[in-house]
Design an enzyme around this catalytic site. Structure first.
Site, PDB file in Angstrom:
ATOM      1  N   CYS A 199      29.678  25.695  26.722  1.00  0.00           N
ATOM      2  CA  CYS A 199      29.214  24.392  27.198  1.00  0.00           C
ATOM      3  C   CYS A 199      28.274  24.573  28.379  1.00  0.00           C
ATOM      4  O   CYS A 199      28.633  25.245  29.361  1.00  0.00           O
ATOM      5  CB  CYS A 199      30.404  23.519  27.596  1.00  0.00           C
ATOM      6  SG  CYS A 199      29.922  21.921  28.304  1.00  0.00           S
ATOM      7  N   LYS A 217      -3.645  -1.706   7.443  1.00  0.00           N
ATOM      8  CA  LYS A 217      -2.805  -0.559   7.763  1.00  0.00           C
ATOM      9  C   LYS A 217      -1.946  -0.860   8.986  1.00  0.00           C
ATOM     10  O   LYS A 217      -2.438  -1.347  10.006  1.00  0.00           O
ATOM     11  CB  LYS A 217      -3.652   0.696   7.992  1.00  0.00           C
ATOM     12  CG  LYS A 217      -4.408   1.144   6.743  1.00  0.00           C
ATOM     13  CD  LYS A 217      -4.917   2.558   6.853  1.00  0.00           C
ATOM     14  CE  LYS A 217      -3.796   3.579   6.724  1.00  0.00           C
ATOM     15  NZ  LYS A 217      -4.309   4.962   6.622  1.00  0.00           N
ATOM     16  N   LYS A 257       0.870  -1.180   0.000  1.00  0.00           N
ATOM     17  CA  LYS A 257       0.000   0.000   0.000  1.00  0.00           C
ATOM     18  C   LYS A 257       0.905   1.227   0.000  1.00  0.00           C
ATOM     19  O   LYS A 257       1.424   1.636   1.040  1.00  0.00           O
ATOM     20  CB  LYS A 257      -0.925   0.012   1.208  1.00  0.00           C
ATOM     21  CG  LYS A 257      -1.948   1.153   1.166  1.00  0.00           C
ATOM     22  CD  LYS A 257      -2.910   1.095   2.340  1.00  0.00           C
ATOM     23  CE  LYS A 257      -3.976   2.173   2.211  1.00  0.00           C
ATOM     24  NZ  LYS A 257      -3.419   3.542   2.193  1.00  0.00           N
TER      25      LYS A 257
END
Length: 722
Positions: free
Chosen positions: A428, A334, A128
């Site tokens: 940092c 599905k 699909k």
């Protein structure tokens, strides 16, 4: 599955009617956004949930199911931006199922309607494709018109754009003698490959435009361009999966007894058809196909969202017919949704063990692919810009199976102006050191304070304790943080010097002492089970194989895949330290960049100190495989001189145990397959190494023969080059 019949006496109350009206309105709106605007604001999974709720209401209260209900409609009315086209035959959609039980129930209902079970080759299974449905009309073999599905009866005229799609032939011609009908209406999916999707989104962001949320909407937007040249530049693909009207003129009539045969004929005409379809007999074989495709869901060139099952025999299809919106002879299974939408609450950064500073998304927690996700990596600042996401956006989140969650992009239509751009920090966040690129052209910015940045050291400790490295069970992220907070480590070199007295100052590795312990002279706190286990694990880790230590050192690009090859080529830490870049690069799977990383690691004084500290504490860093050999000094060398790769799981062995067993018998346990590989042992869950072995023609040992291979050597088992 027992089908629940609606109660004909049930009457919808005011709440049910109100909910039905709200649902119907939402579904119509979302269909318009999806099919016409190519800009959905919810995921496919969320839309399916709304539609299923509406269907359940109508199943319970049949009076609510009217001809204008979204459950009875196909798509939406076409956009006024293109001329309308009436399809020669209605272009239907497919009904969906979401579980094995529902799929098997559809098979049972289909057989009941037919009054017989179809014979051999009853069903054809196919992919699909998650694309845009189109209708092509050929007259005397020439393409004369192309349209979108629209509402199933009337679509949009996109002929000019479809003519610019290379995958769609302008003329049909048979090579095997099948007559090309004077009139042939073809149905199929236009799609955008995943590679092209990434390329287009990068170009959109560079141009300052919003990226597409997914390949399906990108394909739809590409096909609906006013300028056909834009469509051509998008390199769309196409797969034919059916047909509508055909002519009955003598000499051109199509004689198609089966759907599967039709695909062969369409391919003969030059139309692209799926290369991944299968004719099956039973529900068990249908389910095997569904599961197989699910396992390979991300291996295809295009997106798929399920598998389609069709009755193969055309005569049976005709007997089953259609509902108002879908054929009764086909169903779409599905897969669980892997994409959802959620709110991007913030973008923060994480400092890794090599100093790399990585942005990550902090989101409203959402369930996707079976787990709740609240964070996802964004890789680097460039990637944040490429994806076009802003803090505060509604974003599309994808988690493909067990893959790390990924933010695909924003739902731009839902922005209200409060969203803001992410700004990469300059220092940092853990140690305050100014961040910098290691060299010009790098995508990643790093913290250069590699030795003592708390974040980097914590991540390195966590890494060296992993199963791929030294397998120190209780040294997780919390344990590493506790050691650093107590000031017990300058770097990882101090790890093996830890004592019970050192751990006594950490709450994580101690507990309150009992009265009897205090009477015996113990302090207020004594080692907990975690503390005792850490010391025991550290002692055991001193004799881990040299390849494990190589992983533990956090040398950039050195991991469990190539560490065995490096360790085999340089069986002691001294040999590795003294090796030249040329010597290192000569090792299979190493190359110049890894060789340079190894040389750089040993050239740093504090890193070399780690080796000295570990050796002083009694760690054995070579010879390769020595701990295993010492444990079994009489082990027969049945594999002496061979290079063996293990991929997948072996009965009775862990992954590491299988490699150690090979080394103990005199072989080199390589991490990659090459022409120099003597044997490849293939078990369940084998990946690309098994395929490479077959490509190179290397002898393969089956997992069930692994123990005999160890005990008797190559002569004791069969080993075909598959």
């Amino acid at each position: 599955m027992t089908e629940q019949r609606p109660d004909p006496a049930a009457t919808a109350d005011e709440d049910a009617r109100e909910r039905h009206e709200v649902l119907a309105g939402e579904i119509v709106d979302h269909r318009h956004r999806y099919y016409v605007l190519d800009a959905p604001t919810i995921s496919d999974g969320e839309f399916d949930a709304l539609l299923r709720e509406l269907e359940a209401l109508e199943e319970r209260y049949p009076e609510l199911r009217t001809p204008d209900s979204p459950t009875q409609q196909v798509g939406v009315a076409p956009s006024v931006a293109f001329a309308p086209v009436v399809h020669l035959q209605p272009m239907t959609s497919l009904d969906n199922v979401f579980s094995q039980e529902e799929l098997f129930a559809w098979v049972d209902r289909t057989i009941d309607r037919l009054g017989e079970r179809p014979g051999a080759g009853a069903f054809v299974c196919e992919l699909k494709i998650d694309g845009l449905a189109v209708d092509l009309v050929y007259e005397n073999g020439a393409l004369v018109r192309a349209a979108t599905r629209g509402d199933g009866k009337v679509g949009e005229d996109v002929t000019a754009n479809v003519r610019r799609i290379e995958a769609i032939p302008q003329t049909l011609a048979s090579r095997d003698g099948h007559p090309v009908p004077a009139l042939l209406e073809i149905r199929g999916e236009v799609y955008l490959s995943l590679e092209q999707f990434r390329r287009i989104n990068e170009e959109l962001v560079e141009a300052g435009r919003a990226p597409f949320a997914n390949p399906r909407n990108s394909a739809a937007g590409s096909l609906r361009q006013k300028d056909p040249n834009v469509t051509a530049s998008r390199r769309l693909g196409f797969t034919a999966h059916g047909w509508g009207a055909t002519s009955d003129e003598p000499g051109t009539r199509l004689e198609l007894a089966r759907q599967s045969h039709a695909y062969e004929v369409l391919a003969d005409f030059g139309l692209p058809v799926s290369q991944y379809s299968r004719v099956v007999d039973t529900t068990e074989e249908i389910w095997a196909f569904v599961e197989e495709v699910a396992a390979r869901r991300h291996d295809f060139v295009h997106e798929i969202d399920g598998a389609v099952v069709k009755i193969d025999e055309r005569g049976l299809q005709d007997r089953l017919g259609f509902t108002s919106r879908a054929p009764r002879w086909a169903i779409a299974y599905k897969y669980p949704p892997e994409e959802v939408t959620t709110t991007l609450l913030d973008i923060r950064v994480n400092v890794g063990r090599t100093g790399r500073v990585t942005p990550y998304a902090v989101m409203e927690p959402v369930l996707v692919a079976g787990s709740t996700v609240a964070q996802a990596t964004l890789h680097n600042a460039t990637e944040v810009v490429r994806k076009g996401v802003l803090i505060g956006d509604t974003v599309v989140l994808r988690k493909a199976g067990d893959v790390i969650p990924e933010v695909l992009g924003p739902v731009v239509e839902l922005r209200d102006g409060t969203e803001r751009a992410f700004v990469m920090p300059t220092h940092c966040p853990e140690c305050g050191t100014a961040l910098a690129y290691e060299k010009d052209g790098d995508a990643d910015i790093r913290c250069p304070n590699q030795r003592s940045c708390p974040a980097q050291l914590r991540e390195r400790l966590f890494h060296l304790a992993s199963r791929d490295a030294l397998d120190i069970e209780v040294l997780g992220w919390q344990g590493a943080d506790a050691l650093l907070a107590a000031g017990l480590l300058t770097d990882e070199g101090d790890l093996f010097d830890l004592t019970a007295e050192d751990l006594a100052g950490t709450a994580f590795f101690t507990r309150a002492s009992r009265a009897k312990e205090r009477a015996a002279g113990a302090g207020a706190r004594v080692l907990s089970a975690n503390g005792e286990k850490l010391l025991a694990n550290l002692e055991a880790a001193k004799t881990r194989p040299w390849a494990k230590y190589l992983v533990a050192l956090s040398i950039r690009h050195v991991a469990k895949g190539n560490a065995p090859d490096i360790a085999a080529a340089f069986p002691t830490v001294e040999a590795l330290r003294d090796a030249s870049e040329e010597d290192l690069a000569a090792v299979e799977g190493v190359g110049p960049s890894i060789a340079a990383a190894i040389r750089d690691w040993f050239a740093t004084d504090w890193r070399a100190d780690i080796i000295r500290k570990w050796q002083a504490a009694g760690c054995v860093l070579g010879t390769y495989g020595a701990p295993v050999a010492a444990a079994e000094p009489e082990m027969a060398q049945t594999l002496a001189g061979l290079t063996v790769v293990v991929t997948g799981t072996m009965p009775g062995y862990s992954r590491d145990g299988a490699q150690e067993a090979i080394v103990a018998r005199g072989a080199k346990a390589a991490g990659s397959v090459s022409k120099k590989t003597d044997f490849v042992v293939v078990g369940e869950g084998a990946g690309s190494k098994a395929e490479k072995a077959r490509t190179l023609g290397r002898p393969i040992i089956a997992a069930e023969d692994f123990q005999r291979f160890l005990d008797e050597g190559p002569d004791g088992v069969t080993h075909p080059a598959e």
